[in-house]
Design a protein around this motif. Structure first.
Motif, PDB file in Angstrom:
ATOM      1  N   ALA A  47       0.899  -1.048  -0.130  1.00 55.74           N
ATOM      2  CA  ALA A  47      -0.032  -0.058  -0.007  1.00 55.74           C
ATOM      3  C   ALA A  47       0.773   1.058  -0.253  1.00 55.74           C
ATOM      4  O   ALA A  47       1.209   2.011   1.135  1.00 55.74           O
ATOM      5  N   PRO A  48       1.619   1.491  -1.148  1.00 55.25           N
ATOM      6  CA  PRO A  48       2.893   2.384  -1.186  1.00 55.25           C
ATOM      7  C   PRO A  48       2.471   3.847  -0.785  1.00 55.25           C
ATOM      8  O   PRO A  48       3.043   4.607  -0.180  1.00 55.25           O
ATOM      9  N   SER A  49       1.008   4.061  -1.033  1.00 55.56           N
ATOM     10  CA  SER A  49       0.680   5.589  -0.741  1.00 55.56           C
ATOM     11  C   SER A  49      -0.010   5.917   0.550  1.00 55.56           C
ATOM     12  O   SER A  49      -0.504   6.588   0.878  1.00 55.56           O
ATOM     13  N   GLY A  50       0.061   4.582   1.252  1.00 55.55           N
ATOM     14  CA  GLY A  50      -0.226   4.766   2.792  1.00 55.55           C
ATOM     15  C   GLY A  50      -1.623   4.616   3.196  1.00 55.55           C
ATOM     16  O   GLY A  50      -2.193   5.005   4.211  1.00 55.55           O
ATOM     17  N   SER A  51      -2.538   4.243   1.955  1.00 59.46           N
ATOM     18  CA  SER A  51      -3.644   3.945   2.460  1.00 59.46           C
ATOM     19  C   SER A  51      -4.342   2.949   1.590  1.00 59.46           C
ATOM     20  O   SER A  51      -3.585   2.512   0.439  1.00 59.46           O
ATOM     21  N   VAL A  52      -5.260   2.001   1.955  1.00 58.50           N
ATOM     22  CA  VAL A  52      -5.636   1.216   0.963  1.00 58.50           C
ATOM     23  C   VAL A  52      -7.589   1.331   0.822  1.00 58.50           C
ATOM     24  O   VAL A  52      -8.217   1.587   1.817  1.00 58.50           O
ATOM     25  N   VAL A  53      -7.966   1.184  -0.531  1.00 55.72           N
ATOM     26  CA  VAL A  53      -9.231   1.172  -0.853  1.00 55.72           C
ATOM     27  C   VAL A  53      -9.802  -0.492  -0.528  1.00 55.72           C
ATOM     28  O   VAL A  53      -9.188  -1.280  -1.266  1.00 55.72           O
ATOM     29  N   ALA A  54     -11.079  -0.548  -0.028  1.00 55.77           N
ATOM     30  CA  ALA A  54     -11.451  -1.875   0.121  1.00 55.77           C
ATOM     31  C   ALA A  54     -12.982  -2.003   0.052  1.00 55.77           C
ATOM     32  O   ALA A  54     -13.567  -1.047   0.460  1.00 55.77           O
ATOM     33  N   THR A  55     -13.433  -2.982  -0.900  1.00 54.93           N
ATOM     34  CA  THR A  55     -14.876  -3.177  -0.821  1.00 54.93           C
ATOM     35  C   THR A  55     -15.067  -4.671  -0.961  1.00 54.93           C
ATOM     36  O   THR A  55     -14.313  -5.504  -1.173  1.00 54.93           O
ATOM     37  N   THR A  56     -16.342  -4.993  -0.680  1.00 58.52           N
ATOM     38  CA  THR A  56     -16.825  -6.331  -0.745  1.00 58.52           C
ATOM     39  C   THR A  56     -18.164  -6.518  -1.647  1.00 58.52           C
ATOM     40  O   THR A  56     -18.967  -5.695  -1.354  1.00 58.52           O
ATOM     41  N   LEU A 150      -9.129  -5.005  -2.989  1.00 56.77           N
ATOM     42  CA  LEU A 150      -8.314  -3.873  -2.292  1.00 56.77           C
ATOM     43  C   LEU A 150      -7.643  -2.949  -3.657  1.00 56.77           C
ATOM     44  O   LEU A 150      -7.562  -3.625  -4.874  1.00 56.77           O
ATOM     45  N   GLY A 151      -7.516  -1.935  -3.243  1.00 57.45           N
ATOM     46  CA  GLY A 151      -6.740  -0.974  -4.238  1.00 57.45           C
ATOM     47  C   GLY A 151      -5.995   0.125  -3.753  1.00 57.45           C
ATOM     48  O   GLY A 151      -6.044   0.372  -2.519  1.00 57.45           O
ATOM     49  N   ASP A 152      -5.021   0.599  -4.548  1.00 57.24           N
ATOM     50  CA  ASP A 152      -4.259   1.818  -4.121  1.00 57.24           C
ATOM     51  C   ASP A 152      -4.503   2.976  -4.800  1.00 57.24           C
ATOM     52  O   ASP A 152      -4.761   3.163  -6.143  1.00 57.24           O
ATOM     53  N   LEU A 153      -4.404   4.290  -3.934  1.00 52.05           N
ATOM     54  CA  LEU A 153      -4.920   5.431  -4.621  1.00 52.05           C
ATOM     55  C   LEU A 153      -3.664   6.244  -5.316  1.00 52.05           C
ATOM     56  O   LEU A 153      -3.783   7.348  -5.827  1.00 52.05           O
ATOM     57  N   GLU A 154      -2.572   5.705  -5.056  1.00 52.89           N
ATOM     58  CA  GLU A 154      -1.381   6.173  -5.660  1.00 52.89           C
ATOM     59  C   GLU A 154      -1.014   7.563  -5.323  1.00 52.89           C
ATOM     60  O   GLU A 154      -0.704   8.638  -6.003  1.00 52.89           O
TER      61      GLU A 154
END
Lengths: 331, 331
Positions: A47-56, A150-154
């Motif tokens: 999670a290089p940009s310090g946050s993680v996006v998460a959905t289910t 999960l995703g990253d917002l860069e």
């Protein structure tokens, strides 16, 4: 029509969890963002940009798919695609999937192997670098696939539903109503006494195979979510329950009115307004901004009495609701 | 025994998804690590150290719980606890849960409200700062709760199963066999003609209520996972399927032999070896290191013929396997 002899294709009730896990994991692809993959108590994802996006999002046999119409591959593909779309709708890059399978014991191993193939191929096609990093197996009389993406917002801010501003253009990328057309074909042409029967391609009219494919193996414009965010989208969401319902939600979250133009909604505007499951991206952009892949379908105004208009007429804000619209008897 | 009149407690099939979501979300607690909470396409959770730990685990009605024995609150509590334990077992701090619910339409709203309360309270008690940040609702004839837990390593490496070294001490924190004792009580004393019946506290022998509680509302030592990692644990895992099976897995992953001492396994060593669902933390530590809450139960040796010994006798590496051990007929 099994693809191999039953002796080589055991029922899941005859397998250990470990054997089944190995069969699935041997079919996953390496993921760019994975620090620690499957096999431990949990996975570790960058999670290089310090946050993680998460959905289910969950697909349940009955309300969400029927085995007569949906192959294991289709199910895996769709379970990945619908979750990737939610990550894309935040303007993020998908990094990883976790997959919780609850499976009837009489299902064949080959079905689960193909499901793993569908998950893998959807990631490779729609979100390269993203892959299955973990999961869970359970037994259930109802086949259920719960995927977490999960995703990253860069380093960017998430693009939420609440940022649309009067004067913005309303735009969409992807299909509107095509998946609903596919569902209508299935219900109209491939049932016998109310029960689903397998699709016979010879009975499809020209153009229907594209609609069926949109329903069974949707191809949402995942990569365009990130592009929209970089271009400056002020709000964005995934159109999963129909444009009218989802645009209404975006208008409410942003406290604006969205005015759509019917002529921009294609040949079947009513289907475009009400049909769910396309997982198109609905976004708003400042005047003069329109990234590749998006087309303008309306404009954002100061909030009026009605939150949603089409050709200046108020539109009822409704769409697909799993709690109201599904009946396990009438199916 | 409904806690309020049915008129105030609608069945879920009579509610919209939006109404049900609001009822659940009004019961979630704010989470320390949440950048964007429920209500958009996805949540955004802080991952300050540049990675995220992720795991998913599902509870299915039938194999994993029975409504006659398990309240909505119990189910929410346990679904949170078992997932938090997997995050703790990596040495991480839990930051967020995502909850995918597949719910029969005839279930009452109050059940789901209490489930949300159980999720919230388990987070508050076991992993303060962690909370539900997102989820999904689906309908299914089989009540299914799939939880995904996320965690943060605070800059440390994850503690995997593969780092145990000859000479390390084998230690455990938490209960071994108590949850299995609780399950045995349920199966032995609270069935009628094979079907589960509600627990009558008056029929419990002294000491049995603790075992029942361990089965229905487990309290794994979540905070000790992080403590073990900081202390220098060389390997760690969550004991979910019984000590023998899970210690065997750790020994295999680390290519070592684990030699247990029966006298260290409590009053019921066989139950401690075979009983699952306690979600104790099994860890190995360098000689002389033993953080608070852990007790030594054996030692790590160079790999011998057998991967697992107890008082120098080989132990069969088996435990709970949902694919082999569950039968929906005999239940």
């Amino acid at each position: 029509m099994p693809s191999r002899p039953d002796a080589d294709d055991p029922r899941l009730g005859d397998l250990s969890e470990g054997r089944l896990l190995r069969a699935i994991l041997s079919r996953t692809a390496p993921a760019t963002h994975t620090i620690l993959g499957p096999g431990d108590d949990a996975a570790v994802i960058a999670a290089p940009s310090g946050s993680v996006v998460a959905t289910t999002d969950t697909l349940v046999h009955g309300p969400d798919f029927r085995l007569a119409w949906t192959s294991g591959y289709d199910l895996g593909w769709k379970a990945a695609a619908v979750n990737l779309a939610d990550i894309a709708a935040m303007g993020a890059q998908p990094t990883a999937l976790l997959v919780a399978l609850a499976i009837p014991r009489d299902l064949r191993l080959s079905f689960v192997e193909r499901l793993a193939d569908g998950l893998r191929d959807a990631c490779a096609a729609l979100a390269p670098g993203c892959a299955v990093v973990g999961g869970d197996l359970a037994t259930s009389d109802v086949l259920t696939v719960a995927v977490t993406a999960l995703g990253d917002l860069e380093g960017r801010q998430a693009v939420t539903r609440s940022g649309a501003r009067p004067g913005d253009a309303v735009a969409v990328a992807g299909e509107l109503g095509l998946a609903a057309h596919g569902l209508a074909i299935l219900f109209d042409s491939f049932r016998d006494g109310g029960s689903p029967v397998p699709v016979d391609p010879a009975r499809l009219a020209p153009g229907e195979s594209g609609a069926l494919s949109a329903q069974l193996r949707p191809v949402p414009p995942i990569g365009l979510g990130r592009i929209a965010a970089i271009a400056g989208a002020t709000s964005m969401m995934d159109v999963s329950d129909g444009l009218a319902l989802d645009a209404g939600r975006l208008a409410a979250a942003s406290d604006v009115t969205i005015a759509l133009r019917r002529a921009a909604l294609g040949d079947e505007p009513n289907r475009a307004l009400r049909g769910g499951e396309d997982h198109a991206l609905l976004a708003t952009f400042p005047d003069g901004v329109l990234p590749p892949g998006f087309r303008i379908i309306g404009e954002v105004r100061e909030r009026e009495v009605d939150a949603l208009l089409c050709d200046e007429e108020p539109i009822e804000i409704r769409g697909w609701d799993p709690y109201r619209d599904w009946d396990s008897i009438s199916g």
